[in-house]
Write an enzyme that holds these catalytic residues in place. Sequence first.
Site, PDB file in Angstrom:
ATOM      1  N   HIS A 120      81.347  90.047 -79.653  1.00  0.00           N
ATOM      2  CA  HIS A 120      82.362  91.067 -79.961  1.00  0.00           C
ATOM      3  C   HIS A 120      83.751  90.693 -79.478  1.00  0.00           C
ATOM      4  CE1 HIS A 120      79.154  94.483 -80.414  1.00  0.00           C
ATOM      5  NE2 HIS A 120      79.100  93.559 -81.345  1.00  0.00           N
ATOM      6  N   THR A 194      71.354  97.142 -73.037  1.00  0.00           N
ATOM      7  CA  THR A 194      71.943  97.518 -74.323  1.00  0.00           C
ATOM      8  C   THR A 194      71.113  98.594 -75.001  1.00  0.00           C
ATOM      9  OG1 THR A 194      72.642  96.765 -76.516  1.00  0.00           O
ATOM     10  CG2 THR A 194      70.813  95.559 -75.516  1.00  0.00           C
ATOM     11  N   ASN A 219      66.259  97.822 -68.594  1.00  0.00           N
ATOM     12  CA  ASN A 219      67.114  98.980 -68.860  1.00  0.00           C
ATOM     13  C   ASN A 219      66.512 100.189 -68.134  1.00  0.00           C
ATOM     14  OD1 ASN A 219      68.577 101.128 -70.131  1.00  0.00           O
ATOM     15  ND2 ASN A 219      68.904  99.834 -71.930  1.00  0.00           N
TER      16      ASN A 219
HETATM   17  P1  OAD Z   1      75.710 101.262 -74.860  1.00  0.00           P
HETATM   18  O1  OAD Z   1      76.675 102.074 -74.076  1.00  0.00           O
HETATM   19  O2  OAD Z   1      75.355 101.707 -76.217  1.00  0.00           O
HETATM   20  O3  OAD Z   1      74.359 101.120 -74.056  1.00  0.00           O
HETATM   21  C1  OAD Z   1      74.339 100.789 -72.695  1.00  0.00           C
HETATM   22  C2  OAD Z   1      72.908 100.647 -72.254  1.00  0.00           C
HETATM   23  O4  OAD Z   1      72.914 100.211 -70.906  1.00  0.00           O
HETATM   24  C3  OAD Z   1      72.094 101.932 -72.314  1.00  0.00           C
HETATM   25  O5  OAD Z   1      70.865 101.667 -72.982  1.00  0.00           O
HETATM   26  C4  OAD Z   1      71.866 102.292 -70.840  1.00  0.00           C
HETATM   27  O6  OAD Z   1      70.592 102.895 -70.622  1.00  0.00           O
HETATM   28  C5  OAD Z   1      71.910 100.930 -70.203  1.00  0.00           C
HETATM   29  N1  OAD Z   1      72.280 100.902 -68.776  1.00  0.00           N
HETATM   30  C6  OAD Z   1      73.056 101.773 -68.082  1.00  0.00           C
HETATM   31  N2  OAD Z   1      73.187 101.367 -66.808  1.00  0.00           N
HETATM   32  C7  OAD Z   1      72.491 100.210 -66.681  1.00  0.00           C
HETATM   33  C8  OAD Z   1      72.243  99.286 -65.617  1.00  0.00           C
HETATM   34  N3  OAD Z   1      72.756  99.460 -64.400  1.00  0.00           N
HETATM   35  N4  OAD Z   1      71.471  98.204 -65.891  1.00  0.00           N
HETATM   36  C9  OAD Z   1      70.940  98.001 -67.116  1.00  0.00           C
HETATM   37  N5  OAD Z   1      71.129  98.840 -68.149  1.00  0.00           N
HETATM   38  C10 OAD Z   1      71.908  99.913 -67.943  1.00  0.00           C
HETATM   39  O7  OAD Z   1      76.292  99.763 -74.852  1.00  0.00           O
HETATM   40  P2  OAD Z   1      75.935  98.543 -75.828  1.00  0.00           P
HETATM   41  O8  OAD Z   1      74.513  98.549 -76.189  1.00  0.00           O
HETATM   42  O9  OAD Z   1      76.507  97.334 -75.205  1.00  0.00           O
HETATM   43  O10 OAD Z   1      80.912  98.032 -79.759  1.00  0.00           O
HETATM   44  O11 OAD Z   1      76.799  98.940 -77.089  1.00  0.00           O
HETATM   45  C11 OAD Z   1      76.920  98.037 -78.151  1.00  0.00           C
HETATM   46  C12 OAD Z   1      78.250  98.177 -78.792  1.00  0.00           C
HETATM   47  O12 OAD Z   1      78.508  99.555 -79.115  1.00  0.00           O
HETATM   48  C13 OAD Z   1      79.418  97.820 -77.901  1.00  0.00           C
HETATM   49  O13 OAD Z   1      79.693  96.445 -77.901  1.00  0.00           O
HETATM   50  C14 OAD Z   1      80.547  98.606 -78.479  1.00  0.00           C
HETATM   51  C15 OAD Z   1      79.809  99.906 -78.612  1.00  0.00           C
HETATM   52  O14 OAD Z   1      80.388 100.851 -79.443  1.00  0.00           O
HETATM   53  C16 OAD Z   1      82.176  98.198 -80.239  1.00  0.00           C
HETATM   54  O15 OAD Z   1      83.061  98.720 -79.616  1.00  0.00           O
HETATM   55  C17 OAD Z   1      82.383  97.627 -81.602  1.00  0.00           C
END
Ligand code: OAD
Length: 250
Positions: A120, A194, A219
């Site tokens: 990204h 994620t 996660n």
């Molecule tokens: P999300 O915010 O959708 O998901 C974050 C994940 O991290 C969730 O499943 C949480 O349960 C988990 N989480 C929280 N704290 C944690 C920890 N300490 N250790 C491990 N996991 C933890 O973020 P992404 O999946 O990265 O795109 O989102 C993908 C894309 O959606 C991003 O790159 C962004 C977003 O909108 C754009 O902006 C285009």
Amino acid sequence: MKDGDLQRVAGRLTVARGVFVITGAGVSAESGIPVFRGPGGYWRKYRAEELASPEGFRRDPKLVWEWYNERKRLVRSAIPNPAHDVLARWDERYPDFLLATQNVDGLHQRAGSKRIAELHGCILRSRCMKTGQRFEDGEVDTEIEVPPRSPADPSALLRPDVVWYGEYLPMEPIERTEGFLSTRGVEVCLIVGTSAQLPYIVMWALEARRSGAMLVEVNPDPRFGEMADVVLEAPAGEALGRLDGLIERA
Ligand code: OAD
């Protein structure tokens, strides 16, 4: 997180040569950077289409830049956490290794990871809207004039060098990831922090599993569930730190 599950994953990681890791915002949560979805997430407070889409940028580039500048300040003051550190060590340990990240904060690179597919883009880079020329922060100041003008063409604006909703992913990291998956034997595939909303994340994880890799999700609020061979329900720093400790002692 069950000890038996940790032992199983550590056992495979101890003998593996090929490891593929996909990370998302959760891996930086322990560095104080908010996730997007879920408690405290950006998309609970803001609308993605206003702040992270080409239409939103056309409508209000100042608003978008102000949000990015705020995030840049947070990212610059954050430090990599144990999850980033472990992944950087594994980059050195495994002959075949790739880290595909959806994160734009550059913390993996700051921790020392080298083999990265940056899916990204990066928040600490900008791009000319007309010429596409890229500028690292430090080469241009994105805070003095908001929205900043492009040094490549003063009639154009700079935009953050990230992927927004409605845009294609850059070819280089996709080709790199798909090339890695098709030519290297992946024995362990870890999906860390994620929500796996984007279809290629699920596709790559399942492809690795189909080719024989152990699919491991890390996660505290898992998404893959039964699609994964092992789910480590814990924060990334804790789970990866314990895995690394077990591998080191093996
Ligand atoms: P999300 O915010 O959708 O998901 C974050 C994940 O991290 C969730 O499943 C949480 O349960 C988990 N989480 C929280 N704290 C944690 C920890 N300490 N250790 C491990 N996991 C933890 O973020 P992404 O999946 O990265 O795109 O989102 C993908 C894309 O959606 C991003 O790159 C962004 C977003 O909108 C754009 O902006 C285009």
